[in-house]
Motif scaffolding. Structure first.
Motif, PDB file in Angstrom:
ATOM      1  N   HIS A 175     -13.257   1.847   7.524  1.00  0.00           N
ATOM      2  CA  HIS A 175     -12.100   1.210   6.899  1.00  0.00           C
ATOM      3  C   HIS A 175     -11.114   2.302   6.497  1.00  0.00           C
ATOM      4  N   ALA A 176      -9.977   2.331   7.162  1.00  0.00           N
ATOM      5  CA  ALA A 176      -8.941   3.334   6.895  1.00  0.00           C
ATOM      6  C   ALA A 176      -7.921   2.776   5.914  1.00  0.00           C
ATOM      7  N   ILE A 177      -7.570   3.589   4.926  1.00  0.00           N
ATOM      8  CA  ILE A 177      -6.583   3.218   3.921  1.00  0.00           C
ATOM      9  C   ILE A 177      -5.320   4.038   4.152  1.00  0.00           C
ATOM     10  N   ILE A 178      -4.197   3.341   4.333  1.00  0.00           N
ATOM     11  CA  ILE A 178      -2.910   3.998   4.557  1.00  0.00           C
ATOM     12  C   ILE A 178      -2.044   3.778   3.318  1.00  0.00           C
ATOM     13  N   SER A 179      -1.636   4.859   2.676  1.00  0.00           N
ATOM     14  CA  SER A 179      -0.762   4.760   1.512  1.00  0.00           C
ATOM     15  C   SER A 179       0.656   4.426   1.968  1.00  0.00           C
ATOM     16  N   GLY A 180       1.196   3.323   1.437  1.00  0.00           N
ATOM     17  CA  GLY A 180       2.529   2.889   1.826  1.00  0.00           C
ATOM     18  C   GLY A 180       3.562   3.173   0.762  1.00  0.00           C
ATOM     19  N   GLY A 181       4.777   3.476   1.174  1.00  0.00           N
ATOM     20  CA  GLY A 181       5.871   3.712   0.245  1.00  0.00           C
ATOM     21  C   GLY A 181       6.703   2.467   0.034  1.00  0.00           C
ATOM     22  N   ASP A 182       7.582   2.511  -0.955  1.00  0.00           N
ATOM     23  CA  ASP A 182       8.418   1.356  -1.271  1.00  0.00           C
ATOM     24  C   ASP A 182       9.745   1.371  -0.514  1.00  0.00           C
ATOM     25  N   ILE A 183      10.167   2.534  -0.033  1.00  0.00           N
ATOM     26  CA  ILE A 183      11.492   2.661   0.582  1.00  0.00           C
ATOM     27  C   ILE A 183      11.408   2.750   2.108  1.00  0.00           C
ATOM     28  N   MET A 184      10.389   3.425   2.639  1.00  0.00           N
ATOM     29  CA  MET A 184      10.271   3.650   4.088  1.00  0.00           C
ATOM     30  C   MET A 184       8.951   3.086   4.594  1.00  0.00           C
ATOM     31  N   PRO A 185       8.832   1.763   4.693  1.00  0.00           N
ATOM     32  CA  PRO A 185       7.562   1.158   5.099  1.00  0.00           C
ATOM     33  C   PRO A 185       7.204   1.391   6.559  1.00  0.00           C
ATOM     34  N   GLY A 186       8.190   1.758   7.380  1.00  0.00           N
ATOM     35  CA  GLY A 186       7.919   1.931   8.809  1.00  0.00           C
ATOM     36  C   GLY A 186       6.859   2.967   9.096  1.00  0.00           C
ATOM     37  N   ALA A 187       6.823   4.032   8.299  1.00  0.00           N
ATOM     38  CA  ALA A 187       5.836   5.091   8.521  1.00  0.00           C
ATOM     39  C   ALA A 187       4.421   4.556   8.383  1.00  0.00           C
ATOM     40  N   ALA A 188       4.182   3.752   7.348  1.00  0.00           N
ATOM     41  CA  ALA A 188       2.847   3.175   7.152  1.00  0.00           C
ATOM     42  C   ALA A 188       2.511   2.170   8.245  1.00  0.00           C
ATOM     43  N   PHE A 189       3.514   1.390   8.701  1.00  0.00           N
ATOM     44  CA  PHE A 189       3.275   0.461   9.801  1.00  0.00           C
ATOM     45  C   PHE A 189       2.792   1.220  11.048  1.00  0.00           C
ATOM     46  N   LEU A 190       3.492   2.286  11.404  1.00  0.00           N
ATOM     47  CA  LEU A 190       3.141   3.050  12.600  1.00  0.00           C
ATOM     48  C   LEU A 190       1.755   3.682  12.466  1.00  0.00           C
ATOM     49  N   ALA A 191       1.498   4.297  11.319  1.00  0.00           N
ATOM     50  CA  ALA A 191       0.210   4.953  11.114  1.00  0.00           C
ATOM     51  C   ALA A 191      -0.934   3.949  11.145  1.00  0.00           C
ATOM     52  N   SER A 192      -0.726   2.786  10.534  1.00  0.00           N
ATOM     53  CA  SER A 192      -1.797   1.788  10.499  1.00  0.00           C
ATOM     54  C   SER A 192      -2.099   1.239  11.884  1.00  0.00           C
ATOM     55  N   MET A 193      -1.069   1.016  12.684  1.00  0.00           N
ATOM     56  CA  MET A 193      -1.299   0.526  14.048  1.00  0.00           C
ATOM     57  C   MET A 193      -2.037   1.556  14.889  1.00  0.00           C
ATOM     58  N   GLY A 223       1.051  10.160   2.326  1.00  0.00           N
ATOM     59  CA  GLY A 223       2.233  10.982   2.582  1.00  0.00           C
ATOM     60  C   GLY A 223       3.344  10.380   3.405  1.00  0.00           C
ATOM     61  N   PRO A 224       3.093   9.871   4.604  1.00  0.00           N
ATOM     62  CA  PRO A 224       4.206   9.435   5.454  1.00  0.00           C
ATOM     63  C   PRO A 224       5.036   8.321   4.814  1.00  0.00           C
ATOM     64  N   GLY A 225       6.311   8.592   4.602  1.00  0.00           N
ATOM     65  CA  GLY A 225       7.216   7.606   4.036  1.00  0.00           C
ATOM     66  C   GLY A 225       6.908   7.226   2.612  1.00  0.00           C
ATOM     67  N   ASN A 226       6.088   8.016   1.917  1.00  0.00           N
ATOM     68  CA  ASN A 226       5.634   7.629   0.580  1.00  0.00           C
ATOM     69  C   ASN A 226       6.629   7.937  -0.523  1.00  0.00           C
ATOM     70  N   GLY A 227       7.412   8.982  -0.355  1.00  0.00           N
ATOM     71  CA  GLY A 227       8.325   9.407  -1.403  1.00  0.00           C
ATOM     72  C   GLY A 227       7.738  10.505  -2.266  1.00  0.00           C
ATOM     73  N   VAL A 255      -6.371  12.559   5.100  1.00  0.00           N
ATOM     74  CA  VAL A 255      -5.287  13.206   5.843  1.00  0.00           C
ATOM     75  C   VAL A 255      -4.073  13.259   4.926  1.00  0.00           C
ATOM     76  N   LEU A 256      -3.503  14.441   4.768  1.00  0.00           N
ATOM     77  CA  LEU A 256      -2.299  14.625   3.964  1.00  0.00           C
ATOM     78  C   LEU A 256      -1.167  15.077   4.869  1.00  0.00           C
ATOM     79  N   ASP A 257      -0.062  14.359   4.797  1.00  0.00           N
ATOM     80  CA  ASP A 257       1.080  14.643   5.654  1.00  0.00           C
ATOM     81  C   ASP A 257       2.361  14.488   4.840  1.00  0.00           C
ATOM     82  N   ALA A 258       3.436  15.040   5.341  1.00  0.00           N
ATOM     83  CA  ALA A 258       4.783  14.774   4.846  1.00  0.00           C
ATOM     84  C   ALA A 258       4.888  14.942   3.328  1.00  0.00           C
TER      85      ALA A 258
END
Length: 488
Positions: A245-263, A318-322, A342-345
């Motif tokens: 089970h992978a958990i992707i941290s999502g941001g409030d302003i740039m949700p596209g990054a989390a969408f891409l990573a989750s897919m 990290g990705p798109g998180n702010g 995984v830590l990014d961005a």
């Protein structure tokens, strides 16, 4: 399972010298190795070009000795050949001197005028061990060859490239083809040197593979041989939770990054993927990708509760998180779990003022995926990307993926992989989010951090390469199944 190639060992210049020495100590004649190298260059040359006027440029070392062998061999089969020597013949010694005696033509002093009427250059000026700036006459000759765009085949490595770093020592020949021996060197794969190599041919000159057993080889070209035995393919008794089970941290302003990573994480094999974000963003994250779950954070449900769930196996922050204190807290919480992270961005940039406060919290399987700007905020650089990434991994305790056209993946134990299958079309928004999602998905399945980083980068490059021009980040995700089929 499909047959996967063995790891492609990359030898530093010192390791290549050692391989030569070990081969000679095993009973091979050093001059015979030089002759075989020269004849191998001739075979490659003749497959690519028909008979034409050739100018062989020789330096004073063994690389120049190879050039004398090439010149003699071509002249013996009737090709029109001239030879220019950098320096004086009296400075040649050992095998290079012996090779020069096979050349029955005139040995001319290196000059720009020698380039007149040359249809093809054989570049045997400097080998991979060059560690000084090219200057003077040699530089003028190299720059003139490049300006005139004379066809060129380089022996070992294009003259002017540092064999260990790929850095250009002042200037370097633009080769159409490069012929190297036994194994590639870092300079063949690292930018900017790789852009000068042209079509690279690795030829066998008789050095036995057994010498590698006496060499501490820690650098490989990334390919499935590095990770295939750790790759997870679902079995008949698997279920979604057993696949991670992978958990992707999502941001409030740039949700596209989390969408891409989750897919990407779902495509590569994670059984479940959830985006965790503040409850105010719920509508956005539920608007698409119905197979990705959403966990909303509020005063009752905090990120620590998600981290403590036993069935959550990997985290991406990290990705798109702010750049907020909330995201820094998520980063620290995930690291505290000692689960795969995984830590990014933004998760990296948040620690730019005090990198050691990040590193001291790394005690589990962690992958950092900085691009150049992020890397510079956290680590020191010397200009040798392999050295810098390896040092960063050792310092941080994490696997470090230093992204770029010549991505370096380094583990704290010293292992290094050079990833070279990534096409220029990956320079598009969101491609890095897909990469971090791939690595996270692989970690979720239980893959070790270094192998997951290698596999994620290779799959990323392969999927992009199959698509070609017009690539956008979503296309990489669509291409993942095709790449996985090639591994199975």
């Amino acid at each position: 399972m499909a047959h996967n190639p063995p790891p492609n060992e990359i030898l530093t210049t010192d390791q290549m010298y050692l391989a030569d020495d070990l081969a000679i100590k095993s009973g091979l004649d050093s001059f015979n190795l030089m002759q075989t190298a020269g004849l191998s260059v001739i075979r490659v040359l003749r497959k690519k070009w028909s008979r034409r006027r050739v100018l062989v440029l020789c330096g004073p070392g063994n690389n120049g000795g190879d050039g004398f062998i090439v010149a003699s061999g071509l002249k013996n089969i009737g090709w029109p050949v001239k030879l220019g020597l950098l320096g004086d013949k009296v400075d040649l010694d050992n095998d290079a001197l012996r090779a020069s005696k096979l050349w029955k033509g005139e040995i001319q002093n290196l000059s720009i005028e020698l380039l007149d009427n040359a249809d093809l250059i054989v570049d045997a000026l400097f080998g991979a061990g060059l560690n000084r700036e090219v200057s003077g006459l040699a530089r003028q000759v190299i720059e003139t060859i490049n300006k005139k765009r004379i066809k060129c085949i380089s022996v070992d490595i294009p003259s002017g490239i540092n064999g260990d770093s790929g850095q250009i020592q002042g200037c370097a020949i633009n080769a159409n083809t490069t012929v190297t021996f036994f194994r590639k060197k870092p300079g063949h794969l690292m930018l900017p040197g790789r852009s000068k190599v042209g079509d690279l041919k690795v030829v066998n000159i008789g050095i036995p593979n057994s010498v590698l057993g006496s060499i501490d080889v820690s650098i490989n070209e990334n390919n499935p041989g590095l990770f295939s035995d750790k790759f997870y393919f679902a079995g008949v008794d698997d279920h979604k939770y057993s696949r991670g089970h992978a958990i992707i941290s999502g941001g409030d302003i740039m949700p596209g990054a989390a969408f891409l990573a989750s897919m990407a994480a779902r495509r590569v094999g994670a059984g479940l993927v959830s985006i965790v974000a503040n409850m105010v963003s719920k509508a956005i994250y539920l608007s698409s990708n119905p197979g990705t779950m959403f966990i909303g954070l509020n005063k009752t449900i905090g990120f620590d509760m998600v981290v403590s769930e036993p069935r959550c196996t990997a985290f991406l922050i990290g990705p798109g998180n702010g750049l907020t204190s909330d995201i820094k807290s998520r980063t620290i919480s995930s690291l505290r779990s000692r689960k795969s992270v995984v830590l990014d961005a933004d998760a990296l940039t948040l620690f730019k003022d005090n990198p050691s406060s990040l590193f001291k919290r790394i005690n589990g399987p962690v992958v950092l995926t900085p691009h150049k700007g992020e890397f510079l905020r956290l680590f020191d650089v010397t200009g040798n990307k392999i050295h810098d990434t390896r040092s960063a991994s050792k310092k941080s305790g994490a696997v470090v993926v230093f992204k770029g056209g010549d991505t370096i993946i380094a583990a704290p134990d010293g292992r290094v992989a050079i990833n070279v299958n990534s096409p220029p079309t990956l320079a598009t928004a969101g491609s890095g989010d897909v990469l971090s999602g791939l690595i996270t998905g692989l970690l979720a399945t239980g893959m070790p951090a270094y192998e997951a980083a290698c596999a994620g980068n290779w799959i990323h490059g392969e999927a992009a390469s199959h698509y070609g021009h017009g690539l956008i980040a979503e296309d990489i995700i669509d291409g993942i199944p095709r790449v996985l089929r090639s591994l199975y």
